[in-house]
Design a protein around this motif. Structure first.
Motif, mmCIF file in Angstrom:
data_model
loop_
_atom_site.group_PDB
_atom_site.id
_atom_site.type_symbol
_atom_site.label_atom_id
_atom_site.label_comp_id
_atom_site.label_asym_id
_atom_site.label_seq_id
_atom_site.Cartn_x
_atom_site.Cartn_y
_atom_site.Cartn_z
ATOM 1 N N LEU A 64 35.925 36.732 50.737
ATOM 2 C CA LEU A 64 36.890 37.656 50.105
ATOM 3 C C LEU A 64 37.645 38.538 51.368
ATOM 4 N N LYS A 107 40.870 36.718 51.676
ATOM 5 C CA LYS A 107 41.768 36.831 50.486
ATOM 6 C C LYS A 107 40.878 37.176 49.090
ATOM 7 N N GLU A 108 41.565 37.914 48.135
ATOM 8 C CA GLU A 108 40.656 37.991 46.773
ATOM 9 C C GLU A 108 40.672 36.683 46.182
ATOM 10 N N GLN A 109 39.690 36.350 45.452
ATOM 11 C CA GLN A 109 39.364 35.110 44.796
ATOM 12 C C GLN A 109 38.672 35.321 43.299
ATOM 13 N N GLU A 158 29.270 43.889 42.977
ATOM 14 C CA GLU A 158 29.891 45.087 42.405
ATOM 15 C C GLU A 158 29.187 46.235 42.201
ATOM 16 N N ILE A 178 32.509 45.027 46.182
ATOM 17 C CA ILE A 178 33.756 44.461 45.616
ATOM 18 C C ILE A 178 34.016 45.185 44.274
ATOM 19 N N GLU A 195 38.674 42.342 39.088
ATOM 20 C CA GLU A 195 39.738 42.659 38.374
ATOM 21 C C GLU A 195 40.243 41.554 37.423
ATOM 22 N N TYR A 220 39.257 38.369 39.158
ATOM 23 C CA TYR A 220 39.257 38.238 40.513
ATOM 24 C C TYR A 220 38.278 39.400 41.326
ATOM 25 N N CYS A 221 37.601 38.691 42.351
ATOM 26 C CA CYS A 221 36.830 39.861 43.219
ATOM 27 C C CYS A 221 37.772 40.078 44.245
ATOM 28 N N VAL A 222 37.558 41.565 44.612
ATOM 29 C CA VAL A 222 38.308 42.189 45.640
ATOM 30 C C VAL A 222 37.336 43.073 46.439
ATOM 31 N N ASP A 236 36.035 45.981 48.415
ATOM 32 C CA ASP A 236 36.000 47.382 48.380
ATOM 33 C C ASP A 236 35.239 48.192 49.507
#
Length: 112
Positions: A24, A27-29, A53, A58, A61, A68-70, A72
């Motif tokens: 991640l 890039k977000e995936q 999470e 992460i 979204e 999608y995981c982003v 954090d």
């Protein structure tokens, strides 16, 4: 162990979770894309994602049918604070050692 009891250090203790974080960082995936990179079951990957999470590493979204995981920052903050504490500790010790070595290696005045 209940996921809500995990802390940042437990979250990064697992190599699968560390790999997810590395993935991640570029890039977000989507969760499906992440799962394709592992030889473990999709539910196992989902469990790792839930731990990341819940510990703030992460966010997830929803985008249409995909999740999608982003990355954090929150999860990394606890680890950074811990590392800063010990960095300051060791810097203090090393400065003290440096001062001692300089003092002990300085030429001594001879008494006559």
């Amino acid at each position: 162990m209940n996921i809500s009891n995990y802390d940042s250090f437990i979250a990064i203790a697992d190599p699968h979770r560390r790999q997810i974080l590395r993935m991640l960082s570029s890039k977000e995936q989507s969760i499906n894309t992440i799962a394709e990179n592992f030889d473990i079951s999709r539910p196992a990957v989902s469990k790792h994602i839930k731990v990341l999470e819940s510990t703030g590493f992460i966010t997830i979204e929803d985008r249409g049918r995909e999740r999608y995981c982003v990355l954090d920052q929150r999860g990394f903050t606890e680890i950074q604070e811990w590392m800063n504490y010990f960095e300051n500790y060791w810097l203090t010790k090393l400065k003290s050692l440096d001062a001692y070595l300089k003092k002990s290696n300085s030429p001594k005045k001879r008494k006559r």
